[in-house]
Design a protein around this motif. Structure first.
Motif, short mmCIF file in Angstrom:
data_model
loop_
_atom_site.label_atom_id
_atom_site.label_comp_id
_atom_site.label_asym_id
_atom_site.label_seq_id
_atom_site.Cartn_x
_atom_site.Cartn_y
_atom_site.Cartn_z
N ALA A 13 33.20 11.01 11.16
CA ALA A 13 32.22 10.26 10.37
C ALA A 13 30.81 10.79 10.63
CB ALA A 13 32.31 8.78 10.69
N GLU A 14 30.49 11.11 11.87
CA GLU A 14 29.18 11.66 12.21
C GLU A 14 28.97 13.02 11.54
OE1 GLU A 14 29.11 11.80 16.46
OE2 GLU A 14 28.91 9.63 16.67
N ILE A 15 29.99 13.86 11.57
CA ILE A 15 29.89 15.18 10.96
C ILE A 15 29.69 15.04 9.46
CG2 ILE A 15 31.21 17.27 10.38
CD1 ILE A 15 32.50 17.02 13.20
N LEU A 16 30.47 14.16 8.82
CA LEU A 16 30.33 13.95 7.38
C LEU A 16 28.93 13.45 7.03
CD1 LEU A 16 31.57 13.88 4.56
CD2 LEU A 16 32.40 11.58 5.08
N GLU A 17 28.42 12.52 7.79
CA GLU A 17 27.08 11.98 7.54
C GLU A 17 26.02 13.07 7.69
OE1 GLU A 17 24.06 8.53 9.17
OE2 GLU A 17 26.16 8.48 9.75
N SER A 18 26.14 13.92 8.70
CA SER A 18 25.16 14.99 8.89
C SER A 18 25.24 16.02 7.76
CB SER A 18 25.32 15.66 10.25
OG SER A 18 26.45 16.49 10.27
N VAL A 23 22.61 18.19 2.75
CA VAL A 23 22.59 18.49 1.32
C VAL A 23 21.46 17.73 0.64
CG1 VAL A 23 23.87 18.26 -0.84
CG2 VAL A 23 25.02 19.09 1.21
N ARG A 24 21.28 16.50 1.00
CA ARG A 24 20.22 15.69 0.41
C ARG A 24 18.85 16.29 0.69
NH1 ARG A 24 22.34 9.69 1.91
NH2 ARG A 24 23.76 9.47 0.16
N GLN A 25 18.66 16.87 1.86
CA GLN A 25 17.37 17.45 2.21
C GLN A 25 17.11 18.74 1.46
OE1 GLN A 25 17.36 17.74 6.45
NE2 GLN A 25 17.28 15.53 6.75
N VAL A 26 18.15 19.49 1.14
CA VAL A 26 18.00 20.75 0.44
C VAL A 26 17.57 20.53 -1.01
CG1 VAL A 26 19.25 22.77 -0.41
CG2 VAL A 26 19.62 21.98 1.91
N VAL A 27 18.15 19.53 -1.65
CA VAL A 27 17.88 19.27 -3.06
C VAL A 27 16.69 18.34 -3.18
CG1 VAL A 27 18.84 18.42 -5.23
CG2 VAL A 27 20.33 19.52 -3.56
N THR A 28 15.51 18.93 -3.25
CA THR A 28 14.31 18.15 -3.43
C THR A 28 13.42 18.85 -4.44
OG1 THR A 28 13.21 19.27 -1.62
CG2 THR A 28 14.33 17.22 -1.09
N GLY A 29 12.46 18.16 -4.92
CA GLY A 29 11.54 18.76 -5.86
C GLY A 29 11.44 17.93 -7.12
N ILE A 30 10.69 18.44 -8.04
CA ILE A 30 10.47 17.74 -9.30
C ILE A 30 11.60 18.09 -10.26
CG2 ILE A 30 8.91 17.50 -11.25
CD1 ILE A 30 6.65 18.22 -9.32
N SER A 31 12.19 17.08 -10.83
CA SER A 31 13.27 17.28 -11.79
C SER A 31 12.71 17.73 -13.12
CB SER A 31 14.05 15.98 -11.99
OG SER A 31 14.65 15.58 -10.80
N ALA A 32 13.47 18.54 -13.82
CA ALA A 32 13.09 18.99 -15.15
C ALA A 32 13.30 17.85 -16.14
CB ALA A 32 13.92 20.20 -15.55
N MET A 33 12.43 17.78 -17.13
CA MET A 33 12.59 16.77 -18.19
C MET A 33 13.63 17.21 -19.20
SD MET A 33 10.44 14.28 -17.58
CE MET A 33 10.09 13.48 -19.12
N PHE A 34 13.78 18.53 -19.36
CA PHE A 34 14.71 19.09 -20.33
C PHE A 34 15.62 20.10 -19.63
CE2 PHE A 34 10.98 17.72 -22.60
CZ PHE A 34 11.52 16.98 -23.65
N CYS A 35 16.86 20.17 -20.07
CA CYS A 35 17.85 21.08 -19.51
C CYS A 35 17.39 22.52 -19.70
CB CYS A 35 19.19 20.85 -20.21
SG CYS A 35 20.50 21.95 -19.64
#
Length: 74
Positions: A13-18, A23-35
């Motif tokens: 469970a600890e490994i899965l949480e980490s 992954v959550r920390q890698v995906v950051t930034g401003i989202s695009a309004m259009f594809c």
């Protein structure tokens, strides 16, 4: 024996949480309004759920299917 199984389950469970947090920390930034692929608007719910998203659901699924196909995983 139950103590060993409890300890293993807790460690998993600890490994899965980490991994999820990494992954959550890698995906950051401003989202695009259009594809970026089809130029259709990306719904607000998708942009809020996935910071930094650049593709609509349809185009993302298409890219994943193509990648899976080219890797040989059918």
């Amino acid at each position: 024996m139950p103590d060993l199984l409890d300890s293993i389950t807790e460690r998993q469970a600890e490994i899965l949480e980490s991994q999820i947090n990494a992954v959550r920390q890698v995906v950051t930034g401003i989202s695009a309004m259009f594809c970026l692929d089809c130029e259709r608007p990306i719904p607000e719910e998708r942009r809020a759920a996935l910071p930094g998203v650049e593709l609509c659901v349809y185009c993302k699924e298409l890219r994943e299917l193509n990648a899976k196909h080219y890797r040989g995983n059918q």
